[in-house]
Scaffold this active site. Sequence first.
Site, PDB file in Angstrom:
ATOM      1  N   CYS A 380      16.852  -1.329   5.985  1.00 29.51           N
ATOM      2  CA  CYS A 380      17.876  -0.514   6.646  1.00 29.51           C
ATOM      3  C   CYS A 380      18.101   0.779   5.863  1.00 29.51           C
ATOM      4  CB  CYS A 380      19.157  -1.307   6.843  1.00 29.51           C
ATOM      5  SG  CYS A 380      20.169  -0.635   8.170  1.00 29.51           S
ATOM      6  N   HIS A 506      17.407  -5.558   9.541  1.00 25.62           N
ATOM      7  CA  HIS A 506      17.562  -6.406   8.354  1.00 25.62           C
ATOM      8  C   HIS A 506      16.713  -7.676   8.471  1.00 25.62           C
ATOM      9  CE1 HIS A 506      20.872  -4.257   6.344  1.00 25.62           C
ATOM     10  NE2 HIS A 506      21.282  -3.964   7.560  1.00 25.62           N
ATOM     11  N   GLU A 508      15.899  -9.697   6.312  1.00 22.37           N
ATOM     12  CA  GLU A 508      16.404 -10.779   5.454  1.00 22.37           C
ATOM     13  C   GLU A 508      17.309 -11.754   6.209  1.00 22.37           C
ATOM     14  OE1 GLU A 508      17.365  -7.619   5.307  1.00 22.37           O
ATOM     15  OE2 GLU A 508      19.465  -7.388   4.710  1.00 22.37           O
TER      16      GLU A 508
HETATM   17  N1  GLN Z   1      24.506   3.435   6.089  1.00 21.79           N
HETATM   18  C1  GLN Z   1      23.323   3.343   6.868  1.00 21.79           C
HETATM   19  C2  GLN Z   1      23.626   3.436   8.359  1.00 21.79           C
HETATM   20  O1  GLN Z   1      24.716   3.215   8.772  1.00 21.79           O
HETATM   21  C3  GLN Z   1      22.564   2.068   6.570  1.00 21.79           C
HETATM   22  C4  GLN Z   1      23.317   0.828   6.904  1.00 21.79           C
HETATM   23  C5  GLN Z   1      22.691  -0.431   6.359  1.00 21.79           C
HETATM   24  O2  GLN Z   1      21.899  -0.372   5.436  1.00 21.79           O
HETATM   25  N2  GLN Z   1      23.051  -1.564   6.898  1.00 21.79           N
HETATM   26  O3  GLN Z   1      22.732   3.717   9.116  1.00 21.79           O
END
Ligand code: GLN
Length: 542
Positions: A380, A506, A508
């Site tokens: 992400c 994600h 994970e």
């Molecule tokens: N802050 C980033 C976004 O909002 C990444 C968010 C995250 O890693 N879950 O896109």
Amino acid sequence: MPKFIFVTGGVVSSVGKGITTASLGRILKSRGISVSIQKLDPYLNVDPGTMSPYQHGEVFVTVDGAETDLDLGHYERFIDQDLTAASSVTSGQVYLSVLDRERKGDYLGGTIQQVPHLTNEIKARIYSVAEQTGCEVLICEVGGTVGDIEGETFIEAIRQIRHEQPRDNCLSVHVCFLPWVGATGELKTKPTQHSVRELRSKGIQPDAILLRSDHPVPRDISEKVALFCDVEPRAVIPMETVQTIYEVPLLLEERGLGDFVIDRLGLHGGRDLEEWREMVQRLKHPAGAIEIAVVGKYVALHDAYMSVKESLAHAGIASEVEVDIRWIHAEDMESRPAEALLSGVQGIVVPGGFGERGWEGKIAAARWARENKVPYLGLCLGMQVMVTELARNACGLKGANSTEFDPESPHPVISLLEEQQGITNKGGTMRLGAYPCRLTPGSLAAAAYRTDLVSERHRHRWEFNNAYREVLEGCGLRVSGASPDGSLVEISEVAGHPFMLGTQFHPELQSRPNRPHPLFREFVAAAKALQLVRSGEAVATA
Ligand code: GLN
């Protein structure tokens, strides 16, 4: 109607009630009994989405986009089953729906009370998840410890369900901690006795008591608990700390918890944890070890990266290596040379995150990984880091950034989608839950997944800026996964690097000990390969 198992905690929290609940789920599932698990959290937050990871650890996201307690992650990993928003209930949600109805006038002027209005709402949510999932056994874990003021309504709701259901439909399992008194060298049962007394004063007699301890529990201690707490001796089960959490189902099954539960609930199904046991054996006896750096903002508290930590362990099982994690504060990367902090690791993970702190440090980590050809997995925010670094240092786009951190950036390679512009409310504006992703043939990602369409879970606001797609592709970026209509970049890779890959989602959240996530599996395999090459080089130069 299914059968119900209610899991409560006594004495202190944080002694592994979530793992115990998850393990019970695994035990029953391995016996061929269909299960589902629900967490009842007494706090007033509507969900943990806006809670600080320092206080609450990781936010676990379900396929349907609910931001939930990290225990749901344990449940999914142990029972190898996706759960939904319905599995996560907080007092905040319960109050919110009752108060919403009150405002709408649904109660026709009646007095709204904790009992029956809140308790009815809780019961409805428990019964509804039972019905929706069609499981044979629903396991409900109550967060916190018996005696907490916030938990009272949940305990009362459970008492009522026990009253409403036939006797052999419900089981109450109480998880207690046995403190060790160093001066006399003994374990003490008094706090357990008090906690059971507290539970009984709320109308619930536990059917089984699990005794958590960091020391071996002698037989006379269990017998004492059985006698004073009025529980069958076979249902007082010591649960000493074990080497890995995945061993807990084996321990509890061996000590008779499974037999007791199916006997008391009138269920059928023999023990079958052989596959699980083999997995635990592989985890406990790796052929080697690798070291992976996790560069993040909350590394002081590993709970904030629970699923990342577990996914690395799962991938380690597949590669037969122990994965040691070197936790690195992203901010430290800003004041010290990358080499000093990263040298010696075989791979780097930059996990998800929000907020500017440590952002430049993460960029430095990605640069080091790219230039030194060390495997990199960006999750992400970690993909946004990878793309920004490449833009700045390989494509010469000076000042490239995410508009999250520099709204005035001359090269906003990561930005909000237009339709999201202008929405400033926290919560509710994120891309949450599972979205499909089409893989690019010939990419690392496609080779890892061995398929062309996958579904992965998201939790973010910012996206890869398509305006820069061509420029970035011109200097080594490969889009290896995108939304089926092609509009959203979901996975990208750096060409000419053994493994440098970032995901907008994600992964994970979907890794299981018996089914490691393909991207984690290939990342760890690449790290292991690097270790082999490097040790070969060392031998050659010696
Ligand atoms: N802050 C980033 C976004 O909002 C990444 C968010 C995250 O890693 N879950 O896109």
